[in-house]
Design an enzyme around this catalytic site. Structure first.
Site, PDB file in Angstrom:
ATOM      1  N   ARG A  46      42.137  24.846  33.785  1.00 39.82           N
ATOM      2  CA  ARG A  46      41.334  24.744  35.008  1.00 39.82           C
ATOM      3  C   ARG A  46      41.062  23.297  35.404  1.00 39.82           C
ATOM      4  O   ARG A  46      40.854  22.998  36.576  1.00 39.82           O
ATOM      5  CB  ARG A  46      40.015  25.487  34.840  1.00 39.82           C
ATOM      6  CG  ARG A  46      40.172  26.986  34.643  1.00 39.82           C
ATOM      7  CD  ARG A  46      38.829  27.689  34.525  1.00 39.82           C
ATOM      8  NE  ARG A  46      38.065  27.622  35.763  1.00 39.82           N
ATOM      9  CZ  ARG A  46      36.907  28.236  35.957  1.00 39.82           C
ATOM     10  NH1 ARG A  46      36.376  28.961  34.982  1.00 39.82           N
ATOM     11  NH2 ARG A  46      36.269  28.150  37.109  1.00 39.82           N
ATOM     12  N   ASP A  87      43.419  28.045  38.067  1.00 42.34           N
ATOM     13  CA  ASP A  87      42.267  28.888  37.742  1.00 42.34           C
ATOM     14  C   ASP A  87      42.808  30.285  37.466  1.00 42.34           C
ATOM     15  O   ASP A  87      43.279  30.974  38.381  1.00 42.34           O
ATOM     16  CB  ASP A  87      41.282  28.911  38.903  1.00 42.34           C
ATOM     17  CG  ASP A  87      40.040  29.737  38.597  1.00 42.34           C
ATOM     18  OD1 ASP A  87      40.037  30.474  37.583  1.00 42.34           O
ATOM     19  OD2 ASP A  87      39.071  29.657  39.375  1.00 42.34           O
ATOM     20  N   LYS A 142      44.737  34.822  19.372  1.00 39.71           N
ATOM     21  CA  LYS A 142      43.543  35.648  19.229  1.00 39.71           C
ATOM     22  C   LYS A 142      42.356  34.968  19.917  1.00 39.71           C
ATOM     23  O   LYS A 142      42.392  33.751  20.124  1.00 39.71           O
ATOM     24  CB  LYS A 142      43.250  35.919  17.749  1.00 39.71           C
ATOM     25  CG  LYS A 142      42.535  34.782  16.990  1.00 39.71           C
ATOM     26  CD  LYS A 142      42.181  35.232  15.605  1.00 39.71           C
ATOM     27  CE  LYS A 142      41.366  34.182  14.880  1.00 39.71           C
ATOM     28  NZ  LYS A 142      39.948  34.187  15.134  1.00 39.71           N
ATOM     29  N   ASP A 171      48.846  35.043  14.538  1.00 42.96           N
ATOM     30  CA  ASP A 171      47.806  34.864  13.521  1.00 42.96           C
ATOM     31  C   ASP A 171      48.223  33.621  12.748  1.00 42.96           C
ATOM     32  O   ASP A 171      49.199  33.658  11.994  1.00 42.96           O
ATOM     33  CB  ASP A 171      47.718  36.075  12.590  1.00 42.96           C
ATOM     34  CG  ASP A 171      46.560  35.965  11.600  1.00 42.96           C
ATOM     35  OD1 ASP A 171      46.261  34.831  11.178  1.00 42.96           O
ATOM     36  OD2 ASP A 171      45.959  36.989  11.261  1.00 42.96           O
ATOM     37  N   HIS A 172      47.513  32.513  12.976  1.00 41.49           N
ATOM     38  CA  HIS A 172      48.026  31.237  12.451  1.00 41.49           C
ATOM     39  C   HIS A 172      48.086  31.204  10.928  1.00 41.49           C
ATOM     40  O   HIS A 172      48.804  30.378  10.357  1.00 41.49           O
ATOM     41  CB  HIS A 172      47.203  30.058  13.002  1.00 41.49           C
ATOM     42  CG  HIS A 172      45.840  29.915  12.404  1.00 41.49           C
ATOM     43  ND1 HIS A 172      44.717  30.468  12.956  1.00 41.49           N
ATOM     44  CD2 HIS A 172      45.420  29.264  11.294  1.00 41.49           C
ATOM     45  CE1 HIS A 172      43.667  30.165  12.232  1.00 41.49           C
ATOM     46  NE2 HIS A 172      44.059  29.444  11.213  1.00 41.49           N
ATOM     47  N   LYS A 176      51.116  29.481   7.552  1.00 38.29           N
ATOM     48  CA  LYS A 176      50.830  28.623   6.409  1.00 38.29           C
ATOM     49  C   LYS A 176      51.895  28.804   5.336  1.00 38.29           C
ATOM     50  O   LYS A 176      52.299  29.920   5.016  1.00 38.29           O
ATOM     51  CB  LYS A 176      49.436  28.929   5.843  1.00 38.29           C
ATOM     52  CG  LYS A 176      48.303  28.560   6.803  1.00 38.29           C
ATOM     53  CD  LYS A 176      46.952  28.887   6.194  1.00 38.29           C
ATOM     54  CE  LYS A 176      45.820  28.517   7.157  1.00 38.29           C
ATOM     55  NZ  LYS A 176      45.685  27.071   7.330  1.00 38.29           N
ATOM     56  N   GLU A 210      34.039  29.064   4.324  1.00 42.05           N
ATOM     57  CA  GLU A 210      33.910  27.878   5.175  1.00 42.05           C
ATOM     58  C   GLU A 210      32.578  27.192   4.894  1.00 42.05           C
ATOM     59  O   GLU A 210      31.577  27.855   4.627  1.00 42.05           O
ATOM     60  CB  GLU A 210      33.975  28.267   6.654  1.00 42.05           C
ATOM     61  CG  GLU A 210      35.266  28.947   7.083  1.00 42.05           C
ATOM     62  CD  GLU A 210      35.215  29.333   8.553  1.00 42.05           C
ATOM     63  OE1 GLU A 210      35.817  28.604   9.363  1.00 42.05           O
ATOM     64  OE2 GLU A 210      34.564  30.331   8.890  1.00 42.05           O
ATOM     65  N   ASP A 229      35.856  38.010  13.562  1.00 44.53           N
ATOM     66  CA  ASP A 229      36.455  36.682  13.642  1.00 44.53           C
ATOM     67  C   ASP A 229      37.455  36.431  12.517  1.00 44.53           C
ATOM     68  O   ASP A 229      38.494  35.799  12.740  1.00 44.53           O
ATOM     69  CB  ASP A 229      35.365  35.608  13.599  1.00 44.53           C
ATOM     70  CG  ASP A 229      35.927  34.204  13.783  1.00 44.53           C
ATOM     71  OD1 ASP A 229      36.793  34.022  14.655  1.00 44.53           O
ATOM     72  OD2 ASP A 229      35.512  33.290  13.051  1.00 44.53           O
ATOM     73  N   HIS A 234      42.937  37.541   9.957  1.00 44.78           N
ATOM     74  CA  HIS A 234      43.450  36.763   8.837  1.00 44.78           C
ATOM     75  C   HIS A 234      43.397  37.533   7.510  1.00 44.78           C
ATOM     76  O   HIS A 234      44.383  37.601   6.777  1.00 44.78           O
ATOM     77  CB  HIS A 234      42.658  35.460   8.673  1.00 44.78           C
ATOM     78  CG  HIS A 234      42.618  34.624   9.906  1.00 44.78           C
ATOM     79  ND1 HIS A 234      43.673  34.526  10.790  1.00 44.78           N
ATOM     80  CD2 HIS A 234      41.646  33.826  10.417  1.00 44.78           C
ATOM     81  CE1 HIS A 234      43.354  33.717  11.775  1.00 44.78           C
ATOM     82  NE2 HIS A 234      42.129  33.277  11.576  1.00 44.78           N
ATOM     83  N   LYS A 328      30.366  31.675   6.517  1.00 48.56           N
ATOM     84  CA  LYS A 328      30.123  30.292   6.935  1.00 48.56           C
ATOM     85  C   LYS A 328      28.986  29.700   6.110  1.00 48.56           C
ATOM     86  O   LYS A 328      28.162  30.423   5.555  1.00 48.56           O
ATOM     87  CB  LYS A 328      29.781  30.239   8.424  1.00 48.56           C
ATOM     88  CG  LYS A 328      30.978  30.528   9.333  1.00 48.56           C
ATOM     89  CD  LYS A 328      30.643  30.260  10.783  1.00 48.56           C
ATOM     90  CE  LYS A 328      31.887  30.385  11.659  1.00 48.56           C
ATOM     91  NZ  LYS A 328      32.910  29.372  11.347  1.00 48.56           N
TER      92      LYS A 328
END
Length: 480
Positions: A46, A87, A142, A171-172, A176, A210, A229, A234, A328
């Protein structure tokens, strides 16, 4: 569809993901000579800026997030890039975007990173501009919805313009190296596959911990929570790779067929098999940090920690619990898979006063990539007071084992596969929907049973109930 795209269209080109991961990954691939000379990159978002301004923006991101030794030919890479402001909520601008993309007879790859609410409008805009016809494939970052229902809505919208063989759901974690190496560990070594079952494995632990809190993701995270999340994508992908049957070959269809079988075999979780928590003020790495509500600026019932005892109901894993936990503001940043083997059926050393411990395989994914197998060994000595045995680790640190090999960003692999058309490390629609079905059942359980997050101090390993979840079965989490 078999083609190598010579156009790459990046949505969300000014966002955090683009700055930290996408632009550095593409620049690194270019520096290594892995991108075709004729590949052109068009960024869109944007923000109003010219191509020259965007190239300067990209340069600053690369100087900040990509090591200098991987920025070879930076000017050449930047010259690949053009930019068009669009946009996504309106149809205007897509024709200009199509003009910037130009002729893509050799193929167009689209990377779509946007809010779930914008997926349908974006696909409609691409379709309006003719950017869904011919040799076009699309990568979807995602979150792909917030439930099975919303995921199906997004998938339906995308499917109206793209066939499944042209859709690359990202899915990153699957990019890996150590995650990919899990397949090599299992299926390229005779040592492991014969004992990769309930007869020899006592339980499996998967941890994604994390140390950070909200870190600028306030609105998204409070709507999502740890379950949606991290677990939905993952962690369930890691579980599927651990538990899957041997595929007939290493290709997209065979690998994903076996993963979806695992996801469909997941048993519905009971209320005694899940723990949810939310962090309060505490200390992480010696620094005081605020509680979740303090960071958010309001009271919230969103979970920042989840622990689950899961079961895969098939012959291979009958009776083997899979303990999952993520959170977290935990004491350390670590992602790992622990395969805990059973005790030996009979110890010949018991009469000599020696005790044995079961073998354990630890697959470290981050921050360090390594594989560690604990083995019993005799402690050197004359043993006049009894034989002594000790568990000793056999370590394979991936950077040491493959010296000279570049440690790549996960998105390098995924972006290259998107451009070249290899779907093996991407997620199929039936996988996504099987994951959501299991997650939705857990959320419904929490709502029905009135389960709310238990407080835990930042810098701890979550609520004490998470420790009890494992200890009821005589199991200790790997950090203890």
């Amino acid at each position: 569809m078999s083609f190598t795209a010579d156009r790459l269209l990046l949505f969300g080109a000014t966002g955090d993901l683009a700055q930290r991961m996408l632009l550095p990954s593409l620049c690194a691939l270019d520096a290594d000579g892995l991108l075709s000379d004729d590949l052109r990159i068009v960024g869109t978002a944007r923000s109003q800026m010219s191509t020259a301004e965007y190239r300067q923006f990209a340069r600053q991101a690369l100087e900040k997030f990509l090591p200098a030794d991987r920025r070879g030919g930076l000017a050449t890479f930047l010259n690949r890039i053009s930019y068009v402001a669009v946009d996504a909520t309106t149809i205007e601008g897509y024709d200009e975007l199509a003009t910037a993309v130009g002729n893509y007879d050799n193929g167009l790859a689209i990377f779509l990173s946007t809010a779930p609410s914008l997926f349908e409008a974006t696909i409609a805009g691409l379709d309006h501009a003719g950017l869904t016809k011919g040799n076009v494939r699309i990568g979807l970052e995602k979150p792909l919805g917030t439930s099975l229902e919303t995921s199906q809505e997004i998938n339906d919208a995308v499917a109206r313009a793209f066939s499944e063989d042209r859709i690359f759901r990202i899915d990153h974690y699957l990019g890996k190296e150590t995650v990919q190496n899990l397949l090599a560990l299992r299926f390229a070594n005779l040592l492991f596959e014969p004992i990769w079952n309930a007869k020899y494995i006592d339980h499996v632990q998967i941890t994604v911990a994390e140390t950070v809190g909200l870190e600028g993701r306030v609105a998204f995270y409070d709507d999502a929570g740890a379950l949606r999340d991290m677990v939905q994508n993952h962690m369930l992908q890691l579980l599927a790779l651990v538990a899957m049957e041997p595929p007939t070959s290493f290709d997209a269809t065979s690998v994903r067929d076996e993963k979806v079988k695992v996801l469909r075999a997941l048993r519905e979780v009971g209320d005694a098999e899940t723990v949810t928590g939310q962090y309060r003020a505490g200390a992480v790495s010696g620094a005081a940090v605020p509680g979740y509500d303090d960071e958010l600026g309001k009271d919230s019932s969103t979970e920042t920690f989840v622990a689950i005892k899961a079961h895969v109901d098939n012959w291979r894993w009958k009776g083997v619990p899979f303990y999952l936990r993520t959170g977290k503001r935990l004491p350390e940043r670590v992602t790992e898979i622990v395969i805990q083997f059973r005790c030996i059926p009979h110890s010949i050393f018991a009469g000599r006063g020696a005790t044995t411990k079961p073998n354990r395989l630890v697959i470290g994914i981050q921050p360090e990539e390594n594989v560690q197998l604990s083995m019993m060994a005799k402690v050197p000595g004359l043993d006049r007071e009894g034989l002594r045995l000790r568990s000793v680790p056999l370590d394979i640190a991936m950077p040491d084992a493959f010296s000279g090999t570049v440690r790549r960003i996960a998105y390098e692999r995924l972006l290259l596969d998107l451009v070249e058309g290899d779907q093996t490390l991407f997620v199929r629609r039936d996988e996504v929907e099987a994951q959501w079905e299991w997650i939705d059942a857990i959320r419904a359980l929490w709502a029905e049973a009135g389960i709310t997050p238990k407080p835990y101090g930042a810098g701890s390993w979550g609520p004490s109930a998470a420790i009890a979840l494992a200890e009821r079965d005589g199991v200790s989490w790997h950090d203890e």
